[in-house]
Scaffold this motif. Structure first.
Motif, PDB file in Angstrom:
ATOM      1  N   LEU A  50       0.830  -1.211   0.000  1.00 57.03           N
ATOM      2  CA  LEU A  50       0.000   0.000   0.000  1.00 57.03           C
ATOM      3  C   LEU A  50       0.864   1.261   0.000  1.00 57.03           C
ATOM      4  N   ALA A  51       1.881   1.266   0.836  1.00 59.73           N
ATOM      5  CA  ALA A  51       2.771   2.431   0.912  1.00 59.73           C
ATOM      6  C   ALA A  51       3.456   2.670  -0.430  1.00 59.73           C
ATOM      7  N   GLY A  52       3.895   1.598  -1.071  1.00 60.40           N
ATOM      8  CA  GLY A  52       4.545   1.734  -2.377  1.00 60.40           C
ATOM      9  C   GLY A  52       3.592   2.252  -3.449  1.00 60.40           C
ATOM     10  N   LEU A  53       2.364   1.739  -3.458  1.00 60.61           N
ATOM     11  CA  LEU A  53       1.366   2.199  -4.436  1.00 60.61           C
ATOM     12  C   LEU A  53       1.031   3.674  -4.215  1.00 60.61           C
ATOM     13  N   LEU A  54       0.931   4.066  -2.962  1.00 58.98           N
ATOM     14  CA  LEU A  54       0.636   5.458  -2.627  1.00 58.98           C
ATOM     15  C   LEU A  54       1.790   6.363  -3.057  1.00 58.98           C
ATOM     16  N   LYS A  55       3.022   5.938  -2.777  1.00 53.60           N
ATOM     17  CA  LYS A  55       4.201   6.728  -3.131  1.00 53.60           C
ATOM     18  C   LYS A  55       4.313   6.921  -4.644  1.00 53.60           C
ATOM     19  N   GLN A  56       3.918   5.900  -5.408  1.00 51.19           N
ATOM     20  CA  GLN A  56       3.974   5.983  -6.869  1.00 51.19           C
ATOM     21  C   GLN A  56       2.796   6.759  -7.459  1.00 51.19           C
ATOM     22  N   GLY A  57       1.822   7.097  -6.623  1.00 49.50           N
ATOM     23  CA  GLY A  57       0.655   7.829  -7.109  1.00 49.50           C
ATOM     24  C   GLY A  57      -0.374   6.950  -7.790  1.00 49.50           C
ATOM     25  N   LEU A  58      -0.286   5.639  -7.576  1.00 49.99           N
ATOM     26  CA  LEU A  58      -1.233   4.710  -8.205  1.00 49.99           C
ATOM     27  C   LEU A  58      -2.540   4.611  -7.430  1.00 49.99           C
ATOM     28  N   ILE A  59      -2.495   4.919  -6.141  1.00 53.23           N
ATOM     29  CA  ILE A  59      -3.706   4.984  -5.322  1.00 53.23           C
ATOM     30  C   ILE A  59      -3.724   6.330  -4.606  1.00 53.23           C
ATOM     31  N   LEU A  60      -4.927   6.750  -4.224  1.00 55.29           N
ATOM     32  CA  LEU A  60      -5.109   8.026  -3.544  1.00 55.29           C
ATOM     33  C   LEU A  60      -5.971   7.824  -2.316  1.00 55.29           C
ATOM     34  N   PRO A  61      -5.722   8.589  -1.245  1.00 51.97           N
ATOM     35  CA  PRO A  61      -6.604   8.485  -0.078  1.00 51.97           C
ATOM     36  C   PRO A  61      -7.966   9.080  -0.405  1.00 51.97           C
ATOM     37  N   VAL A  62      -8.983   8.510   0.188  1.00 42.35           N
ATOM     38  CA  VAL A  62     -10.353   8.978   0.009  1.00 42.35           C
ATOM     39  C   VAL A  62     -10.748   9.769   1.250  1.00 42.35           C
ATOM     40  N   GLU A  63     -11.275  10.946   1.026  1.00 39.23           N
ATOM     41  CA  GLU A  63     -11.741  11.754   2.152  1.00 39.23           C
ATOM     42  C   GLU A  63     -13.030  11.158   2.696  1.00 39.23           C
ATOM     43  N   GLY A  64     -13.187  11.219   3.995  1.00 39.15           N
ATOM     44  CA  GLY A  64     -14.408  10.750   4.629  1.00 39.15           C
ATOM     45  C   GLY A  64     -15.501  11.800   4.522  1.00 39.15           C
ATOM     46  N   PRO A  65     -16.714  11.457   4.931  1.00 43.05           N
ATOM     47  CA  PRO A  65     -17.833  12.400   4.812  1.00 43.05           C
ATOM     48  C   PRO A  65     -17.637  13.686   5.610  1.00 43.05           C
ATOM     49  N   LYS A  66     -16.972  13.619   6.758  1.00 38.48           N
ATOM     50  CA  LYS A  66     -16.770  14.838   7.562  1.00 38.48           C
ATOM     51  C   LYS A  66     -15.856  15.828   6.844  1.00 38.48           C
ATOM     52  N   GLU A  67     -14.767  15.319   6.283  1.00 41.04           N
ATOM     53  CA  GLU A  67     -13.830  16.189   5.574  1.00 41.04           C
ATOM     54  C   GLU A  67     -14.475  16.783   4.323  1.00 41.04           C
ATOM     55  N   LEU A  68     -15.183  15.947   3.589  1.00 41.65           N
ATOM     56  CA  LEU A  68     -15.862  16.439   2.383  1.00 41.65           C
ATOM     57  C   LEU A  68     -16.932  17.465   2.726  1.00 41.65           C
ATOM     58  N   CYS A  69     -17.674  17.207   3.789  1.00 41.35           N
ATOM     59  CA  CYS A  69     -18.722  18.128   4.210  1.00 41.35           C
ATOM     60  C   CYS A  69     -18.117  19.492   4.557  1.00 41.35           C
ATOM     61  N   ALA A  70     -17.007  19.488   5.258  1.00 37.05           N
ATOM     62  CA  ALA A  70     -16.356  20.745   5.621  1.00 37.05           C
ATOM     63  C   ALA A  70     -15.941  21.527   4.375  1.00 37.05           C
ATOM     64  N   ARG A  71     -15.422  20.831   3.378  1.00 39.69           N
ATOM     65  CA  ARG A  71     -15.037  21.500   2.122  1.00 39.69           C
ATOM     66  C   ARG A  71     -16.261  22.064   1.409  1.00 39.69           C
ATOM     67  N   LEU A  72     -17.341  21.285   1.375  1.00 44.40           N
ATOM     68  CA  LEU A  72     -18.572  21.741   0.725  1.00 44.40           C
ATOM     69  C   LEU A  72     -19.172  22.950   1.436  1.00 44.40           C
ATOM     70  N   VAL A  73     -19.187  22.906   2.751  1.00 40.88           N
ATOM     71  CA  VAL A  73     -19.733  24.011   3.541  1.00 40.88           C
ATOM     72  C   VAL A  73     -18.926  25.281   3.281  1.00 40.88           C
ATOM     73  N   GLU A  74     -17.619  25.152   3.268  1.00 41.93           N
ATOM     74  CA  GLU A  74     -16.754  26.313   3.013  1.00 41.93           C
ATOM     75  C   GLU A  74     -17.032  26.874   1.613  1.00 41.93           C
ATOM     76  N   LEU A  75     -17.190  26.001   0.645  1.00 38.91           N
ATOM     77  CA  LEU A  75     -17.499  26.410  -0.725  1.00 38.91           C
ATOM     78  C   LEU A  75     -18.844  27.142  -0.798  1.00 38.91           C
ATOM     79  N   LEU A  76     -19.850  26.584  -0.153  1.00 37.37           N
ATOM     80  CA  LEU A  76     -21.171  27.219  -0.142  1.00 37.37           C
ATOM     81  C   LEU A  76     -21.133  28.593   0.519  1.00 37.37           C
ATOM     82  N   ARG A  77     -20.495  28.676   1.664  1.00 33.49           N
ATOM     83  CA  ARG A  77     -20.440  29.952   2.392  1.00 33.49           C
ATOM     84  C   ARG A  77     -19.671  31.015   1.609  1.00 33.49           C
ATOM     85  N   ARG A  78     -18.606  30.584   0.963  1.00 34.01           N
ATOM     86  CA  ARG A  78     -17.816  31.526   0.171  1.00 34.01           C
ATOM     87  C   ARG A  78     -18.617  32.052  -1.022  1.00 34.01           C
ATOM     88  N   ARG A  79     -19.390  31.169  -1.632  1.00 34.71           N
ATOM     89  CA  ARG A  79     -20.133  31.542  -2.843  1.00 34.71           C
ATOM     90  C   ARG A  79     -21.455  32.247  -2.545  1.00 34.71           C
TER      91      ARG A  79
END
Length: 132
Positions: A50-79
């Protein structure tokens, strides 16, 4: 942590070992790191892979719902400024990535149809990119 396969990997000529391929195919954006390790049958070796695949950029971490929600809320408030608050409450009630994506797209449609067409279209595009 949850990983997904990178749809545009930086490595064009990757020739995976059988172990790498096994772990790579299990990174579907839903399975946790622990589930990938367990289901791969590789034990602790799967963590190294897993570490090797991540280092090579073949896999990416997935944000959880809390992190995504925070980004969406910030986007909505800004706009939208203060007009965003009733919509924010709808997003904060979502417990999973799937329900958050569905609700965020509904919010973007509502913005597009009732508040600001251009802002709604921009929100929809940003949401689709976040959940890609």
């Amino acid at each position: 942590m949850v990983f997904r396969r990178n749809p545009t990997p930086p490595v064009a000529d990757w020739k995976p070992t059988p172990e790498e391929w096994r772990v790579y195919t299990l990174c579907d954006g839903r399975r946790s790191e622990e589930e990938v390790v367990r289901e791969s049958g590789l034990g602790g070796e799967a963590y190294r892979v897993l570490a090797g695949l991540l280092k090579q950029g073949l896999i990416l971490p997935v944000e959880g719902p809390k992190e995504l929600c925070a980004r969406l809320v910030e986007l909505l408030r800004r706009r939208l400024g203060p007009k965003a608050e009733p919509l924010v409450a709808r997003l904060e009630g979502c417990a999973s990535r799937e329900s958050l994506e569905e609700e965020a797209l509904r919010v973007a449609l509502k913005v597009k149809l009732t508040l600001d067409k251009k802002a709604g279209e921009e929100l929809e595009k940003a949401i689709r990119e976040m959940f890609r």
